[in-house]
Design a protein around this motif. Structure first.
Motif, PDB file in Angstrom:
ATOM      1  N   VAL A   9       0.858  -1.182   0.000  1.00  0.00           N
ATOM      2  CA  VAL A   9       0.000   0.000   0.000  1.00  0.00           C
ATOM      3  C   VAL A   9       0.893   1.229   0.000  1.00  0.00           C
ATOM      4  O   VAL A   9       1.837   1.329   0.789  1.00  0.00           O
ATOM      5  CB  VAL A   9      -0.929   0.008   1.230  1.00  0.00           C
ATOM      6  CG1 VAL A   9      -1.683   1.321   1.330  1.00  0.00           C
ATOM      7  CG2 VAL A   9      -1.915  -1.157   1.152  1.00  0.00           C
ATOM      8  N   ALA A  10       0.604   2.186  -0.889  1.00  0.00           N
ATOM      9  CA  ALA A  10       1.477   3.357  -1.023  1.00  0.00           C
ATOM     10  C   ALA A  10       0.671   4.643  -1.101  1.00  0.00           C
ATOM     11  O   ALA A  10      -0.349   4.715  -1.808  1.00  0.00           O
ATOM     12  CB  ALA A  10       2.341   3.226  -2.278  1.00  0.00           C
ATOM     13  N   HIS A  11       1.136   5.649  -0.390  1.00  0.00           N
ATOM     14  CA  HIS A  11       0.615   7.019  -0.520  1.00  0.00           C
ATOM     15  C   HIS A  11       1.808   7.954  -0.688  1.00  0.00           C
ATOM     16  O   HIS A  11       2.508   8.255   0.274  1.00  0.00           O
ATOM     17  CB  HIS A  11      -0.212   7.420   0.701  1.00  0.00           C
ATOM     18  CG  HIS A  11      -0.584   8.890   0.704  1.00  0.00           C
ATOM     19  ND1 HIS A  11      -1.357   9.440  -0.282  1.00  0.00           N
ATOM     20  CD2 HIS A  11      -0.241   9.906   1.551  1.00  0.00           C
ATOM     21  CE1 HIS A  11      -1.507  10.737  -0.036  1.00  0.00           C
ATOM     22  NE2 HIS A  11      -0.826  11.038   1.068  1.00  0.00           N
ATOM     23  N   ASN A  12       2.065   8.359  -1.929  1.00  0.00           N
ATOM     24  CA  ASN A  12       3.198   9.246  -2.238  1.00  0.00           C
ATOM     25  C   ASN A  12       4.501   8.700  -1.645  1.00  0.00           C
ATOM     26  O   ASN A  12       5.158   9.347  -0.835  1.00  0.00           O
ATOM     27  CB  ASN A  12       2.918  10.663  -1.739  1.00  0.00           C
ATOM     28  CG  ASN A  12       1.851  11.362  -2.563  1.00  0.00           C
ATOM     29  OD1 ASN A  12       1.539  10.937  -3.682  1.00  0.00           O
ATOM     30  ND2 ASN A  12       1.285  12.425  -2.023  1.00  0.00           N
ATOM     31  N   GLU A  13       4.863   7.482  -2.085  1.00  0.00           N
ATOM     32  CA  GLU A  13       6.030   6.789  -1.537  1.00  0.00           C
ATOM     33  C   GLU A  13       7.170   6.691  -2.543  1.00  0.00           C
ATOM     34  O   GLU A  13       7.959   5.751  -2.500  1.00  0.00           O
ATOM     35  CB  GLU A  13       5.622   5.385  -1.082  1.00  0.00           C
ATOM     36  CG  GLU A  13       4.625   5.340   0.055  1.00  0.00           C
ATOM     37  CD  GLU A  13       5.267   5.657   1.403  1.00  0.00           C
ATOM     38  OE1 GLU A  13       6.470   5.984   1.427  1.00  0.00           O
ATOM     39  OE2 GLU A  13       4.568   5.580   2.412  1.00  0.00           O
ATOM     40  N   GLU A  60      -7.868   2.834   6.911  1.00  0.00           N
ATOM     41  CA  GLU A  60      -6.812   1.898   6.531  1.00  0.00           C
ATOM     42  C   GLU A  60      -7.353   0.507   6.222  1.00  0.00           C
ATOM     43  O   GLU A  60      -6.915  -0.143   5.273  1.00  0.00           O
ATOM     44  CB  GLU A  60      -5.747   1.809   7.630  1.00  0.00           C
ATOM     45  CG  GLU A  60      -4.616   0.873   7.257  1.00  0.00           C
ATOM     46  CD  GLU A  60      -3.481   0.853   8.257  1.00  0.00           C
ATOM     47  OE1 GLU A  60      -2.559   0.033   8.072  1.00  0.00           O
ATOM     48  OE2 GLU A  60      -3.506   1.633   9.214  1.00  0.00           O
ATOM     49  N   GLY A  61      -8.293   0.025   7.042  1.00  0.00           N
ATOM     50  CA  GLY A  61      -8.821  -1.310   6.815  1.00  0.00           C
ATOM     51  C   GLY A  61      -9.448  -1.458   5.440  1.00  0.00           C
ATOM     52  O   GLY A  61      -9.277  -2.486   4.769  1.00  0.00           O
ATOM     53  N   GLU A  62     -10.170  -0.444   4.978  1.00  0.00           N
ATOM     54  CA  GLU A  62     -10.786  -0.492   3.653  1.00  0.00           C
ATOM     55  C   GLU A  62      -9.723  -0.499   2.558  1.00  0.00           C
ATOM     56  O   GLU A  62      -9.853  -1.189   1.544  1.00  0.00           O
ATOM     57  CB  GLU A  62     -11.719   0.705   3.483  1.00  0.00           C
ATOM     58  CG  GLU A  62     -12.920   0.681   4.427  1.00  0.00           C
ATOM     59  CD  GLU A  62     -13.785   1.921   4.297  1.00  0.00           C
ATOM     60  OE1 GLU A  62     -13.386   2.853   3.568  1.00  0.00           O
ATOM     61  OE2 GLU A  62     -14.844   1.965   4.937  1.00  0.00           O
ATOM     62  N   ARG A 146      -9.006   4.122  12.807  1.00  0.00           N
ATOM     63  CA  ARG A 146      -8.240   5.053  11.969  1.00  0.00           C
ATOM     64  C   ARG A 146      -6.731   4.900  12.155  1.00  0.00           C
ATOM     65  O   ARG A 146      -5.959   5.208  11.260  1.00  0.00           O
ATOM     66  CB  ARG A 146      -8.659   6.505  12.271  1.00  0.00           C
ATOM     67  CG  ARG A 146     -10.057   6.842  11.793  1.00  0.00           C
ATOM     68  CD  ARG A 146     -10.388   8.296  12.067  1.00  0.00           C
ATOM     69  NE  ARG A 146      -9.506   9.193  11.323  1.00  0.00           N
ATOM     70  CZ  ARG A 146      -9.684   9.563  10.059  1.00  0.00           C
ATOM     71  NH1 ARG A 146     -10.712   9.081   9.373  1.00  0.00           N
ATOM     72  NH2 ARG A 146      -8.859  10.396   9.472  1.00  0.00           N
ATOM     73  N   VAL A 147      -6.290   4.484  13.324  1.00  0.00           N
ATOM     74  CA  VAL A 147      -4.867   4.311  13.567  1.00  0.00           C
ATOM     75  C   VAL A 147      -4.650   2.966  14.247  1.00  0.00           C
ATOM     76  O   VAL A 147      -5.413   2.578  15.131  1.00  0.00           O
ATOM     77  CB  VAL A 147      -4.294   5.466  14.419  1.00  0.00           C
ATOM     78  CG1 VAL A 147      -4.979   5.556  15.748  1.00  0.00           C
ATOM     79  CG2 VAL A 147      -2.779   5.325  14.589  1.00  0.00           C
ATOM     80  N   HIS A 148      -3.649   2.237  13.800  1.00  0.00           N
ATOM     81  CA  HIS A 148      -3.361   0.900  14.306  1.00  0.00           C
ATOM     82  C   HIS A 148      -4.640   0.052  14.401  1.00  0.00           C
ATOM     83  O   HIS A 148      -5.045  -0.381  15.478  1.00  0.00           O
ATOM     84  CB  HIS A 148      -2.689   0.977  15.678  1.00  0.00           C
ATOM     85  CG  HIS A 148      -1.354   1.641  15.638  1.00  0.00           C
ATOM     86  ND1 HIS A 148      -1.021   2.669  16.474  1.00  0.00           N
ATOM     87  CD2 HIS A 148      -0.272   1.428  14.840  1.00  0.00           C
ATOM     88  CE1 HIS A 148       0.216   3.079  16.202  1.00  0.00           C
ATOM     89  NE2 HIS A 148       0.686   2.350  15.211  1.00  0.00           N
ATOM     90  N   PRO A 149      -5.300  -0.181  13.262  1.00  0.00           N
ATOM     91  CA  PRO A 149      -6.544  -0.960  13.280  1.00  0.00           C
ATOM     92  C   PRO A 149      -6.309  -2.376  13.795  1.00  0.00           C
ATOM     93  O   PRO A 149      -5.229  -2.947  13.636  1.00  0.00           O
ATOM     94  CB  PRO A 149      -6.971  -0.969  11.806  1.00  0.00           C
ATOM     95  CG  PRO A 149      -5.730  -0.670  11.037  1.00  0.00           C
ATOM     96  CD  PRO A 149      -4.907   0.218  11.898  1.00  0.00           C
ATOM     97  N   SER A 185      -2.932  12.125  16.968  1.00  0.00           N
ATOM     98  CA  SER A 185      -3.981  12.951  16.351  1.00  0.00           C
ATOM     99  C   SER A 185      -5.038  12.083  15.682  1.00  0.00           C
ATOM    100  O   SER A 185      -6.244  12.345  15.802  1.00  0.00           O
ATOM    101  CB  SER A 185      -3.365  13.923  15.333  1.00  0.00           C
ATOM    102  OG  SER A 185      -2.546  14.878  15.976  1.00  0.00           O
ATOM    103  N   LEU A 186      -4.602  11.024  14.981  1.00  0.00           N
ATOM    104  CA  LEU A 186      -5.559  10.113  14.358  1.00  0.00           C
ATOM    105  C   LEU A 186      -6.388   9.383  15.404  1.00  0.00           C
ATOM    106  O   LEU A 186      -7.608   9.221  15.260  1.00  0.00           O
ATOM    107  CB  LEU A 186      -4.820   9.112  13.472  1.00  0.00           C
ATOM    108  CG  LEU A 186      -4.202   9.667  12.188  1.00  0.00           C
ATOM    109  CD1 LEU A 186      -3.335   8.616  11.517  1.00  0.00           C
ATOM    110  CD2 LEU A 186      -5.288  10.141  11.234  1.00  0.00           C
ATOM    111  N   LYS A 187      -5.724   8.938  16.474  1.00  0.00           N
ATOM    112  CA  LYS A 187      -6.444   8.263  17.550  1.00  0.00           C
ATOM    113  C   LYS A 187      -7.434   9.216  18.211  1.00  0.00           C
ATOM    114  O   LYS A 187      -8.549   8.805  18.577  1.00  0.00           O
ATOM    115  CB  LYS A 187      -5.450   7.731  18.588  1.00  0.00           C
ATOM    116  CG  LYS A 187      -6.092   6.942  19.724  1.00  0.00           C
ATOM    117  CD  LYS A 187      -6.765   5.687  19.221  1.00  0.00           C
ATOM    118  CE  LYS A 187      -7.317   4.847  20.371  1.00  0.00           C
ATOM    119  NZ  LYS A 187      -8.002   3.627  19.870  1.00  0.00           N
TER     120      LYS A 187
END
Length: 255
Positions: A9-13, A60-62, A146-149, A185-187
């Protein structure tokens, strides 16, 4: 016939993706999920002959399940763009797939700060040191946090691999603090949305127990100053996340 799919999975990597994919040639196919990428990640995926899907997945899970669905193989190896698989681990993975006797396997994660492997003191609040990376399709489920699912597995767990995945986590201590700020912040957004609250006294006790767990039980002291920073950040994680959640709720009420 495709037996093993490597999923990234990549986001601007673009800075890290090429090095990651270059180490996945042992897989029968590589699948890259391009999540809102605006850089050269797509071109890098094409360079390595990867199958790729593009889209936007805020949860993230999706995002992970979209990638899993795109994999053709019955076995999937999930790797992040900042991770490397060496030849020894690749051989272990190939042997496990060929034996076909279990449904999922856990892999040690070697977390690096810069060029240094930090072996001790980790908690999942910052980075895991063991992860179920190889699994038979349909036997791993990601949660919607949202964080560490949360992640759940079904079926038979095989013996943990000996070799580890190199996780190029952050470049320096500043990167640790930035990652801590991002994750809390995500948590906090998740806590604010759920309405979950906690008393400061309980969070303080939790911070002390988490520090002891990281610094003493998980031997963070063996990593010197970096181990101390990791232990402190892991200890403060629940408290800071809840304080940020209170700020989000307060700001929303003032509007």
């Amino acid at each position: 016939m495709t037996e093993l799919s490597a999923l990234v999975v990549a986001h601007n990597e673009e800075a890290r993706l090429d090095e990651c994919l270059s180490r996945l040639g042992f897989a029968d196919e590589i699948v890259v999920v391009l999540d809102r990428c605006t850089d050269a990640s797509k071109a890098i995926a094409e360079k390595h002959g990867a199958t790729y899907i593009e889209g936007a997945w805020p949860v993230e899970g999706e995002r992970r399940h979209a990638g899993i669905d795109a994999c053709a193989g019955p076995w999937i190896l999930e790797i992040d763009a900042d991770e490397w698989v060496d030849a020894a681990l690749a051989a272990e993975i190939a042997a496990a797939v060929n034996a076909d006797r279990a449904d999922f396997f856990f892999t040690p994660i070697h977390n690096y700060v810069g060029t240094r492997w930090i072996k001790y003191g980790w908690m999942a609040a910052l980075a895991p040191d063991l992860r179920g990376s190889l699994f038979r399709k349909g036997h791993k489920t990601w949660g919607r946090e949202r964080v560490h699912p949360n992640v759940s597995f079904t079926g038979t767990r095989g013996a943990d691999f000996v070799g580890g995945i190199r996780h190029n986590f952050v470049d320096d201590v500043s990167g640790l603090i930035k990652r801590f700020n991002r994750n809390t912040s995500l948590k906090a957004e998740e806590l604010a949305a759920s309405g979950e609250t906690a008393k400061t006294r309980r969070l303080a006790r939790k911070a002390l127990s988490r520090f002891w767990k990281c610094y003493v039980a998980r031997k963070g002291y063996r990593e010197g100053g970096v181990g101390l920073v990791i232990s402190i950040l892991s200890a403060l994680y629940p408290l800071v996340a809840h304080l940020k959640a209170e700020e989000i709720r307060s700001n929303a009420a003032d509007r």
